[in-house]
Design an enzyme around this catalytic site. Structure first.
Site, mmCIF file in Angstrom:
data_model
loop_
_atom_site.group_PDB
_atom_site.id
_atom_site.type_symbol
_atom_site.label_atom_id
_atom_site.label_comp_id
_atom_site.label_asym_id
_atom_site.label_seq_id
_atom_site.Cartn_x
_atom_site.Cartn_y
_atom_site.Cartn_z
ATOM 1 N N GLU A 1 0.833 -1.213 0.000
ATOM 2 C CA GLU A 1 0.000 0.000 0.000
ATOM 3 C C GLU A 1 0.856 1.247 0.000
ATOM 4 O O GLU A 1 0.500 2.266 -0.589
ATOM 5 C CB GLU A 1 -0.927 -0.003 1.231
ATOM 6 C CG GLU A 1 -2.013 -1.054 1.170
ATOM 7 C CD GLU A 1 -2.976 -0.801 0.023
ATOM 8 O OE1 GLU A 1 -2.596 -1.114 -1.134
ATOM 9 O OE2 GLU A 1 -4.078 -0.300 0.251
ATOM 10 N N THR B 1 -4.810 9.040 -5.541
ATOM 11 C CA THR B 1 -4.941 8.972 -4.090
ATOM 12 C C THR B 1 -4.106 10.084 -3.444
ATOM 13 O O THR B 1 -4.549 10.732 -2.491
ATOM 14 C CB THR B 1 -4.483 7.592 -3.566
ATOM 15 O OG1 THR B 1 -5.230 6.605 -4.251
ATOM 16 C CG2 THR B 1 -4.726 7.439 -2.077
HETATM 17 P P1 ADP Z 1 -7.556 1.854 -5.420
HETATM 18 O O1 ADP Z 1 -7.922 3.310 -5.506
HETATM 19 O O2 ADP Z 1 -8.470 0.996 -6.195
HETATM 20 O O3 ADP Z 1 -7.414 1.412 -4.000
HETATM 21 P P2 ADP Z 1 -4.882 2.365 -5.470
HETATM 22 O O4 ADP Z 1 -4.906 3.844 -5.741
HETATM 23 O O5 ADP Z 1 -4.678 1.895 -4.087
HETATM 24 O O6 ADP Z 1 -6.169 1.697 -6.085
HETATM 25 O O7 ADP Z 1 -3.701 1.710 -6.289
HETATM 26 C C1 ADP Z 1 -3.492 1.927 -7.626
HETATM 27 C C2 ADP Z 1 -2.013 2.245 -7.876
HETATM 28 O O8 ADP Z 1 -1.178 1.142 -7.507
HETATM 29 C C3 ADP Z 1 -1.785 2.472 -9.359
HETATM 30 O O9 ADP Z 1 -0.842 3.507 -9.476
HETATM 31 C C4 ADP Z 1 -1.170 1.156 -9.833
HETATM 32 O O10 ADP Z 1 -0.335 1.317 -10.954
HETATM 33 C C5 ADP Z 1 -0.378 0.708 -8.619
HETATM 34 N N1 ADP Z 1 -0.208 -0.754 -8.583
HETATM 35 C C6 ADP Z 1 0.958 -1.436 -8.556
HETATM 36 N N2 ADP Z 1 0.742 -2.763 -8.511
HETATM 37 C C7 ADP Z 1 -0.594 -2.940 -8.514
HETATM 38 C C8 ADP Z 1 -1.427 -4.105 -8.481
HETATM 39 N N3 ADP Z 1 -0.932 -5.346 -8.453
HETATM 40 N N4 ADP Z 1 -2.755 -3.907 -8.474
HETATM 41 C C9 ADP Z 1 -3.265 -2.657 -8.520
HETATM 42 N N5 ADP Z 1 -2.542 -1.539 -8.552
HETATM 43 C C10 ADP Z 1 -1.203 -1.665 -8.548
#
Ligand code: ADP
Length: 307
Positions: free
Chosen positions: A128, A181
């Site tokens: 994260e 984010t």
């Molecule tokens: P969400 O808003 O759905 O929680 P996040 O903002 O936490 O998604 O995460 C997305 C970010 O994490 C993107 O920049 C993405 O490129 C990066 N990332 C790296 N590896 C992964 C993965 N295995 N799955 C999803 N996002 C990933």
């Protein structure tokens, strides 16, 4: 066992009043991930389908979280990971958390469970940190524990699994616009007034009491956020309309999922949740922004083995 396939659920963090501390896992939305033991040291991401994401171990949250576990495990080999990515990254329903948590949960199974769920959350938080710049636990904790979870403390990490009333159903709309984010964090104020604090901890306590008592009315009254939602909602087109219409359709409460742009509602019963889904679709139809709508029961198990 040398290979495992797992379902990694989408999650809703914050749940209105619980910024950075409350989260819940969904049942019918999530990724699939296959993890294999290998004799070669280290973590390799061999395949990703569904979304464009980096295969490099150090750029993918699954690789970062997996390495954190591997370093502590004493295991001399490594792991190969395949991701079937069904949760769109940046949607606000824990896309990165599903991969971080899924990788370490699967690896722990393949190593005969040397680590506790709390330790798995700590490894997954490293992923994260890569995704959003903060090692928050409010998505990875419900993914690993299932149901609703409270992060009572970050230092030391203290996760409290909460009960899930059986008739609670979530509806989520994901407007396909990009909100980083990091941006949606930057716009938040770092101080709050005592008055807002009092309102907020009243609601957090109310929501938790409502979950323990299966008191749906109390849950609904407590799904309020006077601190983060008024600021973040500015970034989400028609947020106020979606919320108003969802409540009119019978939702107990409605708010921003994680850092957005997804909006979630909780309802009592599938019928109401479907009505809320319909109201969300109608609100977003014709405004030129593509969207997905999900209706899901709460997943009380968390990540699970499916193969
Ligand atoms: P969400 O808003 O759905 O929680 P996040 O903002 O936490 O998604 O995460 C997305 C970010 O994490 C993107 O920049 C993405 O490129 C990066 N990332 C790296 N590896 C992964 C993965 N295995 N799955 C999803 N996002 C990933």
């Amino acid at each position: 066992m040398s290979k495992i396939t797992v379902f990694c659920p989408a999650t809703i963090a914050n749940v209105s009043c619980g910024f950075d501390v409350l989260g819940l896992a969904l049942d019918s939305v999530g990724d699939l991930m296959t993890v294999r033991k290998s004799t070669e040291k280290g973590i390799r991401i061999t395949k990703i389908v569904g979304q464009e994401l980096p295969l490099e171990t150090e750029k993918n949250v699954a690789g970062i979280a997996g390495n954190a576990l591997l370093e502590q495990s004493g295991y001399q080999g490594g792991f190969e990971i395949e991701i079937d990515k069904r949760i769109k990254p940046g949607s606000g329903i824990g896309s990165s958390a599903a991969s971080s948590a899924g990788a370490v949960w699967a690896m722990n199974e393949l190593l005969d469970r040397p680590f506790s769920k709390l330790e798995l959350v700590q490894f997954a938080m490293q992923g994260e940190n890569l995704a959003s710049g903060t090692a928050h636990a409010d998505n990875v904790a419900p993914a690993i524990f299932g149901g609703f979870t409270l992060v009572r403390s970050y230092n030391p990490l203290d996760i409290v699994p909460l009960p899930t009333p059986s008739e609670l159903v979530a509806t989520v709309i994901h407007p396909q616009i990009e909100i980083k984010t990091s941006d949606s964090r930057k716009i938040l104020k770092t101080t709050i007034s005592l008055k807002k604090g009092i309102e907020q901890w009243g609601n957090v306590g109310g929501l938790i009491a409502g979950l323990f008592k299966s008191d749906y009315e109390l849950i609904g009254r407590s799904l309020e956020d006077h601190i983060v939602e008024p600021i973040r909602s500015i970034l989400i087109p028609l947020f106020g309309n979606v919320k108003f219409n969802a409540l009119e359709a019978g939702a107990l409460g409605c708010g921003i999922s994680g850092s957005g742009p997804s909006i979630f509602a909780l309802s009592k019963g599938m019928e109401t949740a479907e009505r809320v889904a319909q109201s969300m679709k109608e609100t977003y139809t014709g405004i030129g922004i593509p969207f997905d709508v999900h209706v899901s029961r709460i997943n009380t198990e968390g990540i699970k083995q499916i193969g």
